[in-house]
Design an enzyme around this catalytic site. Structure first.
Site, PDB file in Angstrom:
ATOM      1  N   ASP A 114       0.791  -1.146   0.026  1.00 14.88           N
ATOM      2  CA  ASP A 114       0.059  -0.064  -0.073  1.00 14.88           C
ATOM      3  C   ASP A 114       0.872   1.320  -0.094  1.00 14.88           C
ATOM      4  O   ASP A 114       0.780   2.162  -0.723  1.00 14.88           O
ATOM      5  CB  ASP A 114      -1.056   0.000   1.397  1.00 14.88           C
ATOM      6  CG  ASP A 114      -2.082   0.786   0.931  1.00 14.88           C
ATOM      7  OD1 ASP A 114      -2.567   1.286   0.046  1.00 14.88           O
ATOM      8  OD2 ASP A 114      -2.662   1.199   2.155  1.00 14.88           O
ATOM      9  N   HIS A 120      -4.338   2.962  -7.032  1.00 16.43           N
ATOM     10  CA  HIS A 120      -5.521   2.723  -5.951  1.00 16.43           C
ATOM     11  C   HIS A 120      -6.757   2.522  -7.013  1.00 16.43           C
ATOM     12  O   HIS A 120      -7.742   1.728  -6.619  1.00 16.43           O
ATOM     13  CB  HIS A 120      -5.664   3.797  -4.876  1.00 16.43           C
ATOM     14  CG  HIS A 120      -4.756   3.522  -3.994  1.00 16.43           C
ATOM     15  ND1 HIS A 120      -3.561   3.806  -3.588  1.00 16.43           N
ATOM     16  CD2 HIS A 120      -5.257   2.851  -2.676  1.00 16.43           C
ATOM     17  CE1 HIS A 120      -3.187   3.460  -2.598  1.00 16.43           C
ATOM     18  NE2 HIS A 120      -4.357   3.005  -1.823  1.00 16.43           N
ATOM     19  N   HIS A 175      -6.476  -1.105  -8.273  1.00 15.58           N
ATOM     20  CA  HIS A 175      -6.855  -1.839  -6.903  1.00 15.58           C
ATOM     21  C   HIS A 175      -8.522  -1.970  -7.027  1.00 15.58           C
ATOM     22  O   HIS A 175      -9.024  -2.883  -6.869  1.00 15.58           O
ATOM     23  CB  HIS A 175      -6.423  -1.207  -5.747  1.00 15.58           C
ATOM     24  CG  HIS A 175      -7.483  -1.755  -4.554  1.00 15.58           C
ATOM     25  ND1 HIS A 175      -8.501  -1.491  -4.230  1.00 15.58           N
ATOM     26  CD2 HIS A 175      -7.079  -2.999  -3.801  1.00 15.58           C
ATOM     27  CE1 HIS A 175      -9.002  -1.910  -3.162  1.00 15.58           C
ATOM     28  NE2 HIS A 175      -8.005  -2.790  -2.754  1.00 15.58           N
ATOM     29  N   HIS A 197      -5.530  -5.704   0.512  1.00 15.88           N
ATOM     30  CA  HIS A 197      -5.651  -4.310  -0.141  1.00 15.88           C
ATOM     31  C   HIS A 197      -4.317  -3.833  -0.863  1.00 15.88           C
ATOM     32  O   HIS A 197      -4.033  -3.446  -1.689  1.00 15.88           O
ATOM     33  CB  HIS A 197      -6.105  -3.434   0.819  1.00 15.88           C
ATOM     34  CG  HIS A 197      -5.980  -1.891   0.311  1.00 15.88           C
ATOM     35  ND1 HIS A 197      -6.975  -1.509  -0.563  1.00 15.88           N
ATOM     36  CD2 HIS A 197      -4.891  -0.932   0.610  1.00 15.88           C
ATOM     37  CE1 HIS A 197      -6.495   0.009  -0.718  1.00 15.88           C
ATOM     38  NE2 HIS A 197      -5.440   0.071  -0.203  1.00 15.88           N
TER      39      HIS A 197
END
Length: 362
Positions: free
Chosen positions: A171, A256, A259, A273
């Protein structure tokens, strides 16, 4: 143009920090709704209860049911109201943290965040990522304020599954590259309303990246032995604080959004995540035409700590062209953060970059 930098009111990190939570809670409320998953509460509830008791702060404990969804947010709001809570304490990983922030926001209450894993940069931000009850990305919820307090006990983090620390690195890996994209584009930051990023946000994002490269492997070794070392402390700070400040005030972009796109494939729902964000970072770099040196630096780091570098690593096995186009279309839908890129982004561009990144990382 205005530049905006936001942050939590307090950040506390260190071995044994959990024992101090009562001191900070007593300044914010008199009765706390404490929510967390089974594992998080098993390792933290005793210390929280003891410290709150010493500070004369009451508590009601309610287990988190696993998904940061509107259903769960409404349920926990009801528990808080019914028990007269005037403070929320969210204990655990990213989804319970985001849920706690959303509950506190909707009730107008302060929130203390207690991460028991360093798996995401969610703790410091004024952002909750909302999913459906089935785990598919639904929306971003931007709250008016950041958490009142973020308390990180590295003695607990060190004993957490190693995979969670590595996911947090995944992340945090995106933070600099997304901030760099936003710095180049000078587009408004949907999280703060400011544009462009402040210099401090950009430099914190860079420090986050450099910390991972310099200490990530050593921190993983420390976590495997369940010991606290300077490298582990640095990477926990990078995963939680530096990445949290860097992404929020630096901006989100391709990694992101990609993702979020992958959540449209049920096969990825068991991946963390940060694992999906790590591959999303590679896709972003490919899509943006970054240099081979930059791509290899990210690729080699992912391999060194065990982050996914291809579709197989996300449990996406033999996907069809339709599967990847579904991800690409989700990623580039109106309002998605990939449009912070300095050039127009289409689903076809993301589709091509996913396949190319998969080939590079395989």
């Amino acid at each position: 143009m205005t530049r905006i930098f936001i942050a939590p009111s307090k950040y506390i990190q260190g071995s044994g920090a959990m024992g101090e939570i009562g001191k900070y809670a007593s300044a914010l409320g008199s009765k706390a709704l404490v929510t967390g998953g089974k594992r998080a509460l098993a390792v933290a509830q005793g210390a929280i209860e003891s410290s709150l008791g010493e500070a004369a702060v009451g508590m009601v404990v309610e287990g988190f049911r696993g998904e940061c969804s509107q259903t769960e947010i409404r349920r926990l709001m009801g528990v808080a109201k019914n028990n007269g809570a005037d403070l929320v304490i969210a204990v655990g990983g990213g989804k319970v943290i985001d849920t706690g922030k959303a509950v506190a926001c909707d009730l107008g209450l302060p929130v203390i965040i207690v991460p028991t894993i360093a798996a995401t940069d969610a703790p410091c931000s004024a952002l909750s990522v909302i999913y459906t009850d089935d785990g598919v990305f639904e929306s971003y919820k931007v709250t008016p304020t950041n958490p009142s307090c973020v308390l990180v006990d590295t003695a607990i983090i060190a004993k957490a599954p190693v995979r969670t620390l590595v996911s947090g690195m995944g992340d945090a890996l995106a933070t600099f590259w997304e901030a760099d994209t936003c710095y180049k584009s000078q587009k408004p930051n949907v999280l703060t309303g400011g544009t462009p990023p402040t210099e401090v946000a950009y430099m914190l994002a860079r420090l986050c990246y450099d910390t991972l490269l310099n200490y990530g492997v050593e921190a993983k070794f420390s976590a495997e032995r369940k010991v606290i070392t300077p490298a582990l402390e640095k990477v926990v700070e990078a995963n939680i604080l530096l990445s949290g400040l860097g992404f929020e005030s630096g901006g989100l972009a391709g990694a992101h959004a990609i993702h979020d796109g992958f959540t449209a494939l049920p096969a990825t729902h068991e991946k963390y995540h940060g694992e999906k964000v790590a591959f999303g970072t590679l896709v972003q770099l490919v899509m943006e035409g970054r240099s081979r040196k930059e791509i290899n630096e990210v690729l080699n780091f992912c391999k060194s700590v065990g982050l996914p570098t291809n579709l197989k690593g996300l449990d996406v096995i033999d996907p069809s062209e339709e599967d990847i186009m579904k991800v690409a279309k989700f990623t580039t839908a109106e309002g998605m953060v990939i449009h912070a890129t300095w050039f127009p982004v289409t689903a076809e561009m993301v589709y091509a970059a996913i396949w190319a990144a998969d080939a590079i990382g395989s």
